[in-house]
Write an enzyme that holds these catalytic residues in place. Structure first.
Site, PDB file in Angstrom:
ATOM      1  N   THR A 199      87.872  28.121   0.572  1.00  0.00           N
ATOM      2  CA  THR A 199      88.740  29.268   0.268  1.00  0.00           C
ATOM      3  C   THR A 199      87.936  30.410  -0.334  1.00  0.00           C
ATOM      4  O   THR A 199      88.218  31.587  -0.075  1.00  0.00           O
ATOM      5  CB  THR A 199      89.879  28.888  -0.691  1.00  0.00           C
ATOM      6  N   LEU A 254      87.558  22.058   0.084  1.00  0.00           N
ATOM      7  CA  LEU A 254      88.497  23.128   0.418  1.00  0.00           C
ATOM      8  C   LEU A 254      88.386  24.266  -0.587  1.00  0.00           C
ATOM      9  O   LEU A 254      88.511  25.446  -0.217  1.00  0.00           O
ATOM     10  CB  LEU A 254      89.928  22.599   0.450  1.00  0.00           C
ATOM     11  N   TYR A 255      88.162  23.949  -1.850  1.00  0.00           N
ATOM     12  CA  TYR A 255      87.957  24.999  -2.852  1.00  0.00           C
ATOM     13  C   TYR A 255      86.861  25.948  -2.406  1.00  0.00           C
ATOM     14  O   TYR A 255      87.035  27.178  -2.387  1.00  0.00           O
ATOM     15  CB  TYR A 255      87.608  24.371  -4.200  1.00  0.00           C
ATOM     16  N   ALA A 256      85.706  25.400  -2.036  1.00  0.00           N
ATOM     17  CA  ALA A 256      84.592  26.235  -1.597  1.00  0.00           C
ATOM     18  C   ALA A 256      84.951  27.000  -0.335  1.00  0.00           C
ATOM     19  O   ALA A 256      84.585  28.176  -0.180  1.00  0.00           O
ATOM     20  CB  ALA A 256      83.357  25.375  -1.363  1.00  0.00           C
TER      21      ALA A 256
END
Length: 339
Positions: free
Chosen positions: A156, A152-154
């Site tokens: 976003t 999810l970090y990537a």
């Protein structure tokens, strides 16, 4: 010259970028909310270095505070904005998704809106090599697809790139995204491998090597990152009249929008990284070989030819040199009196 706004100024990269700008004679307004994701004392120590500069204006606050941003932009009339504030960490994003939606998506739109309504300064924002996700073509180039992130970090950060392009297209807001590759060095984050490994090795605790130490990363020294950020900030993008929508180049646009990799252009096996750290610390690590973790990729390596062509610079600091500087700093930090 107008002031430069740096969000996330008390962060690892943020502090180094601020110091580089201050050394160049720029007035820097640094904004940070001192989020407790990791040791706030480390952030405060970085902040203390910055506030000692006459050209630094420190502001404690959140990028999601639209009224605060409006006041800052109206007061300082920024010609450059370096947006580094974000919720970092691949593994944290697996169990804390809402933190990333708030900081990385909502917060980013607040910064874009402030730029849009206050003179449209050049916005340079932090993306990540993690956007390449399942792409297995190495070295990664900005012209490659980056549509399959594995955390999810990537996701976003990839969303930031798409949102930034829409603002460049709709409002002629000049924006440049920088895909950072595994940044390390003095004053680094304690949740990243150099700090985790150094702390464990000096304390005699075991370290976990995922994928049994066969991961490969493009380790990039933080001073090189800061130099690249500052150079890119002064390289305001213009639309590319040759942009062809039938075969669109993901790194550019008809709009004033660019994406650059910023990495050392050399993949190093994690086992080699640890061996170098062991030698510099004069200690042997107790290694535990672990399987791959969710959200990780096997290898990253940056193609930095576009960055070098645009600004005449690409990172070149060797791992030996960079880790030696990190170890010198870390020994002092590790030995500091605890409150």
């Amino acid at each position: 010259m107008s002031a430069v706004l740096v969000t996330g100024a008390a962060g690892f990269i943020g502090m180094h970028v601020c110091e580089r700008l201050l050394a160049a004679g720029r007035v820097v307004v640094g904004l940070d909310n001192f989020d407790p994701y990791y040791d706030v004392a480390l952030k405060r120590a970085r902040w203390a270095r910055l506030v000692a500069h006459a050209g630094f204006v420190g502001v404690e606050g959140d990028i999601c505070d639209a009224a605060l941003l409006a006041r800052l932009f109206a007061a300082h009339r920024f010609d450059r904005v370096v947006h580094l504030a974000a919720q970092a960490g691949v593994r944290w994003s697996i169990d804390h998704p809402h933190d990333y939606v708030q900081a990385n998506l909502s917060g980013f739109v607040h910064v874009l809106e402030a730029c849009r309504h206050h003179g449209r300064p050049h916005l340079v924002f932090a993306s990540t090599s993690s956007v390449y996700g399942l792409n297995a073509t190495l070295p990664y180039a900005e012209t490659h697809g980056a549509d399959h992130p594995v955390s999810l970090y990537a996701a976003t950060k990839k969303a930031n790139e798409a949102i930034a392009h829409s603002y460049a297209h709709l409002y002629a807001l000049p924006v440049t995204g920088l895909r950072f590759f595994t940044v390390y060095g003095p004053w680094g984050r304690p949740d990243m491998s150099p700090m985790l490994f150094a702390s464990a090795i000096l304390d005699g605790r075991p370290i976990d090597l995922f994928n049994e130490g066969r991961m490969r990363r493009d380790f990039t020294y933080v001073d090189d990152i800061a130099e690249g950020v500052v150079r890119v900030a002064d390289h305001v993008p213009a639309g590319d009249p040759a942009f062809d929508g039938r075969v669109p180049d993901p790194s550019g646009s008809r709009a004033p929008y660019r994406i650059f990799n910023i990495g050392n252009a050399q993949a190093v096996e994690l086992g080699t990284f640890v061996a170098t750290l062991e030698r510099l610390l004069g200690r042997t690590a107790d290694k535990r070989l672990r399987p791959m973790q969710p959200g990780d990729v096997l290898e990253t390596a940056a193609d930095t030819r576009a960055l070098e062509a645009a600004v005449g610079f690409a990172p070149r600091t060797s791992l030996d040199t960079g880790l030696a500087r990190f170890v010198d700093w870390y020994r002092g930090w590790h030995a500091r009196p605890r409150a």
